[in-house]
Design an enzyme around this catalytic site. Sequence first.
Site, mmCIF file in Angstrom:
data_model
loop_
_atom_site.group_PDB
_atom_site.id
_atom_site.type_symbol
_atom_site.label_atom_id
_atom_site.label_comp_id
_atom_site.label_asym_id
_atom_site.label_seq_id
_atom_site.Cartn_x
_atom_site.Cartn_y
_atom_site.Cartn_z
ATOM 1 N N THR A 7 0.856 -1.181 0.000
ATOM 2 C CA THR A 7 0.000 0.000 0.000
ATOM 3 C C THR A 7 0.892 1.231 0.000
ATOM 4 O O THR A 7 1.576 1.512 0.994
ATOM 5 C CB THR A 7 -0.933 0.019 1.224
ATOM 6 O OG1 THR A 7 -1.783 -1.132 1.181
ATOM 7 C CG2 THR A 7 -1.792 1.272 1.235
ATOM 8 N N LYS A 54 -7.547 1.182 -2.856
ATOM 9 C CA LYS A 54 -7.135 0.813 -1.497
ATOM 10 C C LYS A 54 -7.351 1.983 -0.538
ATOM 11 O O LYS A 54 -7.712 1.790 0.629
ATOM 12 C CB LYS A 54 -5.674 0.375 -1.489
ATOM 13 C CG LYS A 54 -5.127 -0.024 -0.112
ATOM 14 C CD LYS A 54 -5.895 -1.194 0.507
ATOM 15 C CE LYS A 54 -5.405 -1.522 1.926
ATOM 16 N NZ LYS A 54 -4.084 -2.154 1.958
#
Length: 288
Positions: free
Chosen positions: A97, A172
């Site tokens: 991420t 995300k």
Amino acid sequence: MATVAFLGLGVMGYPMAGHLVAKGHQVTVYNRTEAKAKTWVVEHGGKWGATPRAAAEGAEFVMACVGNDDDLRSVCLGPDGAFAGMKPGTVFVDHTTVSAQVTRELAAVAAEQGKNFVDAPVSGGQAGAQNGVLSVMCGGDAAAYERAEPVIAAYARICRRLGDSGAGQLAKMMNQICIAGLVQGLAEALAFGQKAGLDGAAVVEVISQGAAGSWQMQNRHKTMLAGEFDFGFAVDWMRKDLKICLETADQIGAILPVTALVDQFYKEVQQMGGQRNDTSSLIRRLTR
């Protein structure tokens, strides 16, 4: 079956790489702490590389799951980076991420070298990685994604391409924005129930079957009530992710008032010594 390199054997990457072996892929791993890579090989077979470049040499796919933007750059670039060991046509799949900015930056470098880059951050936490049921949000070239998807399937419950480079990271961010608000709402409800003298678990059994129900409620309410916070994603990492969300919101003109507030609540949990508590530890600041 594919020849795969996996870079980063943290709480997520370690089991993800193991699922690749279980599905029959030939896997070479790299980890910054060499001893962990050797332990993984003893447990799962395969090989280990001393550098990202060494692990990536000869691979058809190179997967990465590291910490942040700088970590990702370090495993991709430079004479010992994965890009230096990848042959043209290789697909790099990033499960970290990170910001959409670094994703696009590295995708451009890869394209200049005739290589492919798919951003593919995951959701599902440590348990999802261990059980091979992660949700994977992808961005990048459609043809590269189609090649990578059957390999990603080794540890995914669902995997979708959502747009061009950076789209996976933006998705995300949406995921983390949702989680922040959900956990805070659950923490407030459970703390309210305790103050009111109710049996929180009994109440959740009822309300979880209605509109208030969520994954967080189903899987975290008991441990939150028990003050147990050693499950999954740490507060330090959540604040890293929320920082990316808030910075991106400023860039695109989005408004995230709840996310900004919850980020400060997580800061309070850090100051209470909860840096490595999981994200459900928001309730700590309401029950102290």
